[in-house]
Structure formats: C-alpha cells, structure tokens
Design an enzyme around this catalytic site. Structure first.
Site, PDB file in Angstrom:
ATOM      1  N   ARG A 160      11.812  -5.300   6.423  1.00 16.78           N
ATOM      2  CA  ARG A 160      12.459  -5.091   5.126  1.00 16.78           C
ATOM      3  C   ARG A 160      13.969  -5.324   5.208  1.00 16.78           C
ATOM      4  O   ARG A 160      14.657  -5.312   4.201  1.00 16.78           O
ATOM      5  CB  ARG A 160      12.137  -3.675   4.647  1.00 16.78           C
ATOM      6  CG  ARG A 160      12.634  -3.321   3.260  1.00 16.78           C
ATOM      7  CD  ARG A 160      11.802  -2.193   2.730  1.00 16.78           C
ATOM      8  NE  ARG A 160      12.320  -1.521   1.564  1.00 16.78           N
ATOM      9  CZ  ARG A 160      12.919  -0.334   1.580  1.00 16.78           C
ATOM     10  NH1 ARG A 160      13.144   0.279   2.722  1.00 16.78           N
ATOM     11  NH2 ARG A 160      13.303   0.238   0.476  1.00 16.78           N
ATOM     12  N   CYS A 163       0.824  -1.207   0.000  1.00 20.26           N
ATOM     13  CA  CYS A 163       0.000   0.000   0.000  1.00 20.26           C
ATOM     14  C   CYS A 163       0.861   1.261   0.000  1.00 20.26           C
ATOM     15  O   CYS A 163       2.074   1.207   0.160  1.00 20.26           O
ATOM     16  CB  CYS A 163      -0.907  -0.004   1.224  1.00 20.26           C
ATOM     17  SG  CYS A 163       0.010   0.160   2.773  1.00 20.26           S
ATOM     18  N   HIS A 218       5.658   6.252  -2.589  1.00 21.48           N
ATOM     19  CA  HIS A 218       6.980   6.769  -2.958  1.00 21.48           C
ATOM     20  C   HIS A 218       6.860   8.237  -3.346  1.00 21.48           C
ATOM     21  O   HIS A 218       7.640   9.079  -2.920  1.00 21.48           O
ATOM     22  CB  HIS A 218       7.552   6.026  -4.176  1.00 21.48           C
ATOM     23  CG  HIS A 218       7.720   4.557  -3.994  1.00 21.48           C
ATOM     24  ND1 HIS A 218       7.619   3.669  -5.036  1.00 21.48           N
ATOM     25  CD2 HIS A 218       8.006   3.817  -2.904  1.00 21.48           C
ATOM     26  CE1 HIS A 218       7.834   2.444  -4.598  1.00 21.48           C
ATOM     27  NE2 HIS A 218       8.071   2.512  -3.302  1.00 21.48           N
ATOM     28  N   ALA A 248       3.033   1.800   3.007  1.00 22.25           N
ATOM     29  CA  ALA A 248       4.246   0.978   2.950  1.00 22.25           C
ATOM     30  C   ALA A 248       5.311   1.650   2.084  1.00 22.25           C
ATOM     31  O   ALA A 248       6.491   1.672   2.429  1.00 22.25           O
ATOM     32  CB  ALA A 248       3.922  -0.414   2.403  1.00 22.25           C
TER      33      ALA A 248
END
Ligand code: CFM
Length: 550
Positions: free
Chosen positions: A101, A67, A201, A70
């Site tokens: 991660r 999503c 992002h 994230a």
C-alpha cells in the site's frame, strides 16, 4: 460549480446510453441489480438520486474490492509502526498485505520501534486447520515478545481462523495476563466478514476504541491540539500534512494512522478536536470519541491546494484564536503562491481534458478537486466499497437498510465516560461556528452532491464496465488501482493509481498538489499512449458462448 444546463442534458444523454450499454450484456437479474448501482447524477440542493451501495458483489463479476482483513490489518492498523502485528492465518494473507500500500513511516529515532518492515504471521498449515491454531498463535506471540519487546500486539484473523473457530480474543487475554505490561488485542476481521474491506474498517475502529484509545494520558505540548482521522501516509502524504500543521503552529497529536505510534493512539482522547479525512474508513471512531469524551469532529480534506487551505481555515476558526488565524493565513498565502505558478503553467496544457476516478471509499471524491484545479473535468466516478452516505451524504444514514452482512459487524453502544467526558465547546459555540464559519460538525455531504448533473456514478465498478466507459467516453486519464492499470493502458488511456500513487507522491497538501499537477500533465500530454494498440485491436477477439446455447 455553476452548470450549463445544455451541457448537463447532453452529458446525461450520453451517461444514460452508456448505462444501457453496460446493462445489455448482463443476464436480467444481474442487470436489475446493477441498474440500482449505476446512477446518472442529478443534483437539487443536497438531494441526489439514491444509489445502491455496500451490498454483495454478484458472484462471477470480477470486483475491484478487497476483504475485511485487508480493511482492518492493511488499511487502518497497517500504517502504525510500533504495534506488532501478527496475521493469524495462512502465509499469503500476511505476505500480500505487507508493504504494497506504500504507507510510509518515520520512526522518531533510529532506535525507535518500527515493525512495518516485517511481515509476521502464524503461517497456518493443514495441521492447525484440523486441530486448531491457538497453540501456534500463543507460540508466535511469545516468540515476537522475546525478539521485539513491543508495547502492543495486534492479532488479525483471516478466513480460516473464523471457520475453524479459533478464539483470538481468549488468546489475547491469556497472553496479556502473562505479560501485563503489553497491550495485546485481537481483531475478528476474517476476510469474509461483511461485503468488502469496509467491514474491516469498522472492526478495526471498534477495537482501537475499546482497547487502545484512553489507555494513556500523555499530552503533547501546544494550545491547538487535534487528531487527524483517516489519513494513512500513502506516498508520504502525512509528512506533508505534518509540515503544514507545524508551520501553522498547531499540534497534531495523533494521525489515525499514517506515521503514527501506539502512545499517540492511546492518548488521542486528550485533544480538543478530531478532523476526519477519509470518512469511510474511520467515521465510527470519530463518533465514538465524541460520545465518550466530548470531542467534536468535522470533515476536512488535504487533497487539493484549495481544499487544504479551506481545511486549515476551518481548523483555525474552530480554535478561534486571532493570532492562530493570522498565522494560518500567512502560511496559506506563502504556500499558494508557489502552487499557483505551477498550476497556471500546467492548467494551460490540461484545460478541458477529462478524467474518471474509481477508487476505494473516499479518494474518488477527494481527487476530483485536484483535477478541477488544473481545469480538468470528471466525467464518471465511483467507489469500490463506500456506503450510501459517502455518495449521498450522511443525512441518509437513518434510511440505510441494515442487512445480514452489516449485522455481522458489532455495533458498540457508547456512553459518556463518567470521569473523562468533557464537552470542548458549548452547544451555542458549535452552532455559532456552523453559522459563522460554515463548519459542518458530524457532517459529510457526499460525492454525488459535489458532482455535476449528468455525471455517471458507478458503485463497485468491474472490468466489463470499465471497458465500456473507456470506449464510449475516451477519457484522457483513468484513475484506479493496479488491477485495472494494464487493461486500461493497453486500451491507450493512461492510468494513475490512486491507491499506491504508482511510485510517486505525496499528493496531499501544497507540495502534494504540485506533484499531482505535474504528474497528470506528464500523463495526459504524453504521446506514447496514442501509439498503443491493444492485442484485441490488432487481432480478432476470441469470443465464447455457453455450451447449452448450442
Ligand atoms: Fe479511505 Fe484510504 Fe480510501 Fe480506504 Fe483503501 Fe487507500 Fe483507497 Mo486503497 S482508507 S477508503 S480502504 S482513503 S487502501 S488509503 S487508496 S481503497 S480510496
């Protein structure tokens, strides 16, 4: 890479068959859409088929995607150790984006701030969902300031925050007035924004650009100063890249965001070059920094020994100093010497074996290099959430249709900074570097252009499709993430996680290449997978049908 025409024809035939098999299972409407997202590759110069990407996953399909939250909190900001990060939302969002991660960090001294070991969240409850969560957020910020005295605080919005209308930006402003020495900023990265983590992002890039970059004029020493954008220190990749750049005598000012600190971000505009590793997650920042500050950027990759060498040469050529270029050549020669010994040994056992890569928005492309170096072939690849430009190259950007999901994400209008805009090179110098050194400024060729004709390219792969690929191609290794890992391995094919690297790494740079060769060698030549019988291979499978069919 030269392509044998007959092989390409055979591969294209198989790829078309596989595509047909995949689509056959779907209802007509779904099949029509998926047909545009599954492409048999053709390459003519830099022309490849158009692929549909960055569109919504069809409900009911189990996607590999994540999503927007994230993408913003986990991916772009997550690897920064001294920006205190508060997840405004229910506890699960903060908890599941914490540590999984494997982005590593190395504080400069034992006393230096490192908040990555904490998962901080406002832990919203029903009460806040009904009456609003801003009060609780303010309290959380105060508590965090009392405990940690951070330089900067990032607030990350989760889905419910957007749904109930909490204004994280107003809270950030209010708290910044109260604590003027701390930079406090909020991200509208609600999970549902856009169609995947890719939206997050963009949201992260925008805020880092407006609220962080340019806040400090700190300069690191050195003649050749640059930033790496889109390197996140998974499994220690950034440590290896830093080692190499040090050896070359260049100054890495800031990495966005592997092994990084707030002050480095804040002064990132003082460098003379930005190089972009993961184009998908951070090309926005590169573009905006060029417009505002005059810093040129080009794409590089430190995945693969050859790619690393090529990238170092490009960076050295950009700075253009003969002593630097000489030193870089020396480093490359020494490092490649050690890599070569392992590469040859591993290649003897891996030559001709096959791989598939379905990862994120850049690794499915970058890691093909490492496989090529040990003589392995990529049969099929795809991204989870990349855009058409990551597949077909940046030249298609003007033709990408902007839909409602994309309009959801703010597009900043950026102008040259009246005081700080300073072109690092003249137009003529840039043109020379392009011509002489082959540096493609503002360019990314895309994954499909660098793959073979006949390869099968699949955007937003799902489990049904992965199973068909496994059955029909029987690759020697499958690269994806933890959600795919055990299904594939139960099918008798080793799976390498290219997100977290499983428990291994680094895979970047020269040491990373050696690690990767050895790991892949162990996996593709291990007999254990041949003995695996999946439950569905031993017992009859349960099948179902819709009730209305009866
Ligand atoms: Fe860039 Fe990444 Fe990737 Fe990515 Fe990611 Fe990642 Fe990835 Mo997982 S930033 S697009 S959102 S290279 S977390 S470090 S491995 S999907 S291919």
């Amino acid at each position: 890479m030269p392509t044998n025409n007959n092989t390409a024809v055979d591969e294209a035939t198989l790829a078309n068959e596989v595509k047909e098999l995949i689509l056959r299972k779907y209802p007509a409407k779904v099949a029509r859409k998926r047909a545009k997202q599954i492409m048999v590759n053709k390459v003519e110069g830099d022309q490849v088929p158009e692929i549909m990407a960055n569109t919504r996953t069809i409900p009911g399909i189990l996607t590999m995607r994540g999503c927007a939250y994230a993408g913003c909190k986990g991916v772009v900001l997550g690897p920064t150790r001294d920006i205190l990060q508060i997840t405004h939302g229910p506890i699960g969002c903060g908890f599941y984006s914490w540590g999984t991660r494997r982005n590593q960090t190395m504080p400069k001294t034992p006393e230096s701030a490192n908040f990555m070991t904490y998962a901080m969240s406002t832990d919203m409850q029903e009460e806040e969902i009904i009456f609003g969560g801003e009060k609780k957020l303010k309290k959380a910020i105060e508590e965090a300031i009392d405990l940690f005295h951070p330089k900067a605080i990032g607030i990350f919005s989760t889905c419910p925050v957007g749904l109930i209308g909490d204004d994280v930006h107003a809270v950030a402003r209010e708290m910044e007035e109260k604590y003027p020495e701390i930079n406090i900023f909020g991200f509208s990265c609600e999970g549902y924004k856009g169609v995947s983590q890719s939206a997050g992002h963009h949201v992260a890039n925008n805020k880092v650009f407006t609220d962080v970059v340019g806040q400090s004029e700190m300069q690191k020493e050195g003649k050749y100063r640059f930033n790496i954008l889109g390197e996140y220190n998974i499994g220690g990749d950034a440590f290896e890249i830093e080692r190499i750049i040090d050896l070359c005598g260049m100054t890495l000012h800031s990495t966005f965001s592997g092994n990084s600190e707030y002050d480095e971000f804040a002064s990132a505009h003082t460098v003379d070059l930005n190089v972009v590793m993961c184009h998908r997650s951070i090309n926005y920042l590169a573009e905006m920094m060029e417009k505002k500050y005059g810093i040129p950027w080009f794409k590089i990759s430190f995945i693969g020994a050859e790619a690393t060498a090529k990238s170092l040469r490009k960076i050295a050529a950009y700075f253009g100093a003969p002593d630097l270029m000489e030193r870089v050549e020396k480093v490359i020669a020494e490092e490649i010497y050690h890599v070569e010994a392992v590469r040859q040994e591993v290649r003897a056992r891996c030559e001709g074996k096959t791989a598939m890569l379905f990862v994120g928005g850049s690794r499915a492309h970058h890691y093909q290099e490492l496989f090529t170096e040990i003589g392995m072939k990529t049969l099929s690849a795809g991204y989870e959430f990349a855009h058409r430009d990551d597949y077909e190259g940046r030249k298609v950007i003007p033709n990408i249709v902007v839909d409602a999901d994309t309009r959801n994400i703010e597009e900043l209008t950026v102008e040259a900074d009246p005081a700080r805009y300073r072109p690092r090179k003249t137009e003529e110098e840039l043109a020379q570097l392009t011509k002489r050194e082959g540096i493609g400024f503002n360019e990314y060729l895309g994954m499909m252009v660098e793959m073979k004709a006949g390869d099968l390219i699949i955007d937003d792969l799902n489990h049904h499709e992965a199973e068909v690929l496994m059955e029909k191609y029987k690759p020697d290794i499958f690269c994806a993430g933890v959600k795919e890992k055990y299904v594939i391995q139960k099918g008798g094919i080793p799976l390498k996680q290219l997100h977290s690297y499983d428990y291994s790494g680094p895979y970047a740079g020269f040491h990373g290449a050696v690690n990767f060769y050895r790991e892949i060698d162990r996996m593709v030549n291990s007999n254990v997978f041949r003995f695996i019988k999946a439950p569905w291979q031993k017992n009859p499978e349960l099948t179902g049908s819709y009730a209305y069919n009866r």
